[in-house]
Write a protein that holds these residues in place. Structure first.
Motif, mmCIF file in Angstrom:
data_model
loop_
_atom_site.group_PDB
_atom_site.id
_atom_site.type_symbol
_atom_site.label_atom_id
_atom_site.label_comp_id
_atom_site.label_asym_id
_atom_site.label_seq_id
_atom_site.Cartn_x
_atom_site.Cartn_y
_atom_site.Cartn_z
ATOM 1 N N ARG A 115 0.834 -1.212 0.000
ATOM 2 C CA ARG A 115 0.000 0.000 0.000
ATOM 3 C C ARG A 115 0.858 1.247 0.000
ATOM 4 O O ARG A 115 0.619 2.186 -0.748
ATOM 5 C CB ARG A 115 -0.916 0.030 1.235
ATOM 6 N N ARG A 116 1.850 1.270 0.870
ATOM 7 C CA ARG A 116 2.687 2.454 0.990
ATOM 8 C C ARG A 116 3.449 2.725 -0.313
ATOM 9 O O ARG A 116 3.550 3.873 -0.754
ATOM 10 C CB ARG A 116 3.658 2.272 2.161
ATOM 11 N N GLU A 117 3.947 1.693 -0.940
ATOM 12 C CA GLU A 117 4.696 1.865 -2.190
ATOM 13 C C GLU A 117 3.800 2.432 -3.287
ATOM 14 O O GLU A 117 4.182 3.373 -4.009
ATOM 15 C CB GLU A 117 5.275 0.523 -2.630
ATOM 16 N N ALA A 118 2.581 1.886 -3.420
ATOM 17 C CA ALA A 118 1.650 2.368 -4.451
ATOM 18 C C ALA A 118 1.221 3.803 -4.165
ATOM 19 O O ALA A 118 1.113 4.631 -5.080
ATOM 20 C CB ALA A 118 0.437 1.446 -4.524
ATOM 21 N N ALA A 119 0.971 4.122 -2.885
ATOM 22 C CA ALA A 119 0.556 5.471 -2.516
ATOM 23 C C ALA A 119 1.665 6.477 -2.777
ATOM 24 O O ALA A 119 1.405 7.591 -3.259
ATOM 25 C CB ALA A 119 0.138 5.503 -1.051
ATOM 26 N N GLU A 120 2.885 6.106 -2.475
ATOM 27 C CA GLU A 120 4.011 7.021 -2.714
ATOM 28 C C GLU A 120 4.197 7.290 -4.202
ATOM 29 O O GLU A 120 4.496 8.421 -4.603
ATOM 30 C CB GLU A 120 5.280 6.443 -2.097
ATOM 31 N N ARG A 121 4.019 6.255 -5.031
ATOM 32 C CA ARG A 121 4.110 6.461 -6.480
ATOM 33 C C ARG A 121 3.044 7.447 -6.950
ATOM 34 O O ARG A 121 3.321 8.347 -7.759
ATOM 35 C CB ARG A 121 3.950 5.135 -7.228
ATOM 36 N N ALA A 122 1.823 7.277 -6.457
ATOM 37 C CA ALA A 122 0.725 8.154 -6.881
ATOM 38 C C ALA A 122 0.935 9.588 -6.400
ATOM 39 O O ALA A 122 0.672 10.545 -7.138
ATOM 40 C CB ALA A 122 -0.611 7.606 -6.358
ATOM 41 N N ILE A 123 1.419 9.748 -5.176
ATOM 42 C CA ILE A 123 1.697 11.086 -4.634
ATOM 43 C C ILE A 123 2.776 11.782 -5.457
ATOM 44 O O ILE A 123 2.696 12.988 -5.756
ATOM 45 C CB ILE A 123 2.117 10.983 -3.150
ATOM 46 N N GLU A 124 3.794 11.045 -5.848
ATOM 47 C CA GLU A 124 4.854 11.612 -6.690
ATOM 48 C C GLU A 124 4.303 12.011 -8.049
ATOM 49 O O GLU A 124 4.673 13.043 -8.606
ATOM 50 C CB GLU A 124 5.992 10.601 -6.866
ATOM 51 N N LEU A 125 3.397 11.192 -8.588
ATOM 52 C CA LEU A 125 2.845 11.439 -9.917
ATOM 53 C C LEU A 125 2.107 12.770 -9.973
ATOM 54 O O LEU A 125 2.145 13.466 -10.991
ATOM 55 C CB LEU A 125 1.901 10.296 -10.314
ATOM 56 N N VAL A 126 1.445 13.149 -8.882
ATOM 57 C CA VAL A 126 0.692 14.411 -8.872
ATOM 58 C C VAL A 126 1.509 15.566 -8.274
ATOM 59 O O VAL A 126 0.985 16.638 -8.020
ATOM 60 C CB VAL A 126 -0.641 14.267 -8.107
ATOM 61 N N GLY A 127 2.810 15.333 -8.055
ATOM 62 C CA GLY A 127 3.699 16.401 -7.616
ATOM 63 C C GLY A 127 3.601 16.785 -6.158
ATOM 64 O O GLY A 127 3.889 17.925 -5.788
ATOM 65 N N LEU A 128 3.229 15.820 -5.284
ATOM 66 C CA LEU A 128 3.089 16.115 -3.859
ATOM 67 C C LEU A 128 4.044 15.289 -3.003
ATOM 68 O O LEU A 128 3.760 15.012 -1.837
ATOM 69 C CB LEU A 128 1.642 15.852 -3.396
ATOM 70 N N GLY A 129 5.168 14.931 -3.583
ATOM 71 C CA GLY A 129 6.101 14.078 -2.854
ATOM 72 C C GLY A 129 6.571 14.659 -1.542
ATOM 73 O O GLY A 129 6.872 13.911 -0.596
ATOM 74 N N GLN A 130 6.633 15.977 -1.433
ATOM 75 C CA GLN A 130 7.118 16.620 -0.213
ATOM 76 C C GLN A 130 6.000 16.882 0.796
ATOM 77 O O GLN A 130 6.261 17.365 1.905
ATOM 78 C CB GLN A 130 7.795 17.961 -0.562
ATOM 79 N N ALA A 131 4.763 16.567 0.431
ATOM 80 C CA ALA A 131 3.633 16.898 1.306
ATOM 81 C C ALA A 131 2.890 15.663 1.795
ATOM 82 O O ALA A 131 1.798 15.780 2.345
ATOM 83 C CB ALA A 131 2.661 17.821 0.567
ATOM 84 N N GLY A 132 3.477 14.513 1.620
ATOM 85 C CA GLY A 132 2.790 13.280 1.958
ATOM 86 C C GLY A 132 2.403 13.154 3.417
ATOM 87 O O GLY A 132 1.419 12.491 3.745
ATOM 88 N N ASN A 133 3.161 13.798 4.315
ATOM 89 C CA ASN A 133 2.889 13.675 5.751
ATOM 90 C C ASN A 133 2.008 14.804 6.299
ATOM 91 O O ASN A 133 1.758 14.858 7.504
ATOM 92 C CB ASN A 133 4.204 13.614 6.530
ATOM 93 N N ARG A 134 1.546 15.686 5.434
ATOM 94 C CA ARG A 134 0.662 16.762 5.884
ATOM 95 C C ARG A 134 -0.787 16.275 5.937
ATOM 96 O O ARG A 134 -1.202 15.430 5.148
ATOM 97 C CB ARG A 134 0.749 17.962 4.936
ATOM 98 N N ARG A 135 -1.544 16.864 6.854
ATOM 99 C CA ARG A 135 -2.967 16.556 6.944
ATOM 100 C C ARG A 135 -3.757 17.556 6.089
ATOM 101 O O ARG A 135 -3.235 18.626 5.735
ATOM 102 C CB ARG A 135 -3.418 16.563 8.401
ATOM 103 N N PRO A 136 -4.993 17.210 5.733
ATOM 104 C CA PRO A 136 -5.759 18.050 4.797
ATOM 105 C C PRO A 136 -5.819 19.523 5.164
ATOM 106 O O PRO A 136 -5.752 20.388 4.276
ATOM 107 C CB PRO A 136 -7.149 17.403 4.821
ATOM 108 N N HIS A 137 -5.926 19.861 6.471
ATOM 109 C CA HIS A 137 -6.039 21.281 6.844
ATOM 110 C C HIS A 137 -4.741 22.042 6.595
ATOM 111 O O HIS A 137 -4.730 23.276 6.622
ATOM 112 C CB HIS A 137 -6.453 21.416 8.319
#
Length: 266
Positions: A115-137
């Motif tokens: 799960r983590r590997e697939a999620a990290e790939r998707a986050i990188e794809l949309v240009g949010l690699g540096q924001a993965g640990n932020r919460r929605p607010h």
């Protein structure tokens, strides 16, 4: 297109019952096909059933009659071959961006590492690699919508469905997201169907635009809007073809007829 059809909508009608028990015909005999790897926009005036149609393709609603097939398989409910992005990302506030992207993968029963590997790939794809640990607010509106797109892409669907995904964003963020969608499409080759009220957006992003008219919702025309290989929005917007197709789409949206010479099929 028949040998390379990703989505086949055949004779779809939808009838609702209102609060007074009267029948409301939301869609009537809607038919069209979407080719594999194609971007198709659904547009038209309010009340023509665009979102209802998208939800039927996703399997969130069932048609009163007619069928939808994705890669030759009938749609009888939600499935992992389709991902959907709503107008508002509707993220879980207690989860990080990465945790929200993992949510759909949990339902598929994937292990934690996978799960983590697939999620990290998707986050990188949309240009949010540096924001993965932020919460929605802690994220801007555009960033939250990117998380929603990443969540849909993480399950690696054959078809990505989007319901006015950029309409709640300010103009600058919206244009940036439009450009990023074309980049994602170029990199992944996903089949994309999106709903939009915006004429310019429909022509800029889509290969073809299915125009619906209301009372009841039905297909008025399908306009070929391909603007060439460039994904630069300024180049697309500045082309003569964009101006022509924009004018023709406006005519279709207002219920006027065009000929096959205009690149329209019905």
């Amino acid at each position: 297109m028949s040998g390379d059809v990703a989505v086949d909508v055949r004779g779809v009608s939808k009838v609702f019952q209102d609060d007074q028990g009267r029948q409301v015909h939301a869609l009537q005999e809607v038919s069209f096909q979407v080719g594999r790897g194609e971007i198709v926009a659904l547009t038209g005036r309010s009340g023509c059933g665009k979102t209802t149609l998208l939800r039927i393709i996703m399997g969130l609603e069932h048609p009163s009659s007619g069928t939808v097939e994705v890669d030759g398989t009938p749609v009888n409910g939600p499935g992992v071959n389709r991902g959907i992005v709503f107008q508002n990302a509707e993220l879980l506030p207690w989860r990080t961006a990465l945790g929200n992207v993992e949510f759909g993968l949990e339902a598929r029963g994937l292990g934690k590492a996978e799960r983590r590997e697939a999620a990290e790939r998707a986050i990188e794809l949309v240009g949010l690699g540096q924001a993965g640990n932020r919460r929605p607010h802690e994220l801007s509106g555009g960033m939250r919508q990117r998380v929603g797109i990443a969540r849909a892409l993480a399950i690696d669907p054959a078809v990505l469905l989007m319901d006015e995904p950029f309409s709640a964003l300010d103009a600058q963020t919206r244009e940036k997201m439009q450009a990023e969608l074309l980049e994602i499409h170029q990199r992944t080759g996903k089949t994309i169907i999106f709903v939009s009220h915006d004429i310019d957006e429909s022509v800029l992003l889509a290969d073809r635009v299915v125009t619906l008219v209301p009372d009841p919702g039905r297909v008025h025309g399908v306009l070929d809007t391909r603007l060439g290989d460039s994904i630069d929005l300024d180049e697309r917007r500045g082309s003569d073809r964009f101006a022509r197709r924009r004018h023709e789409l406006l005519q279709l949206v207002h219920g006027r007829e065009l000929s096959e010479q205009d690149g329209v099929s019905v």
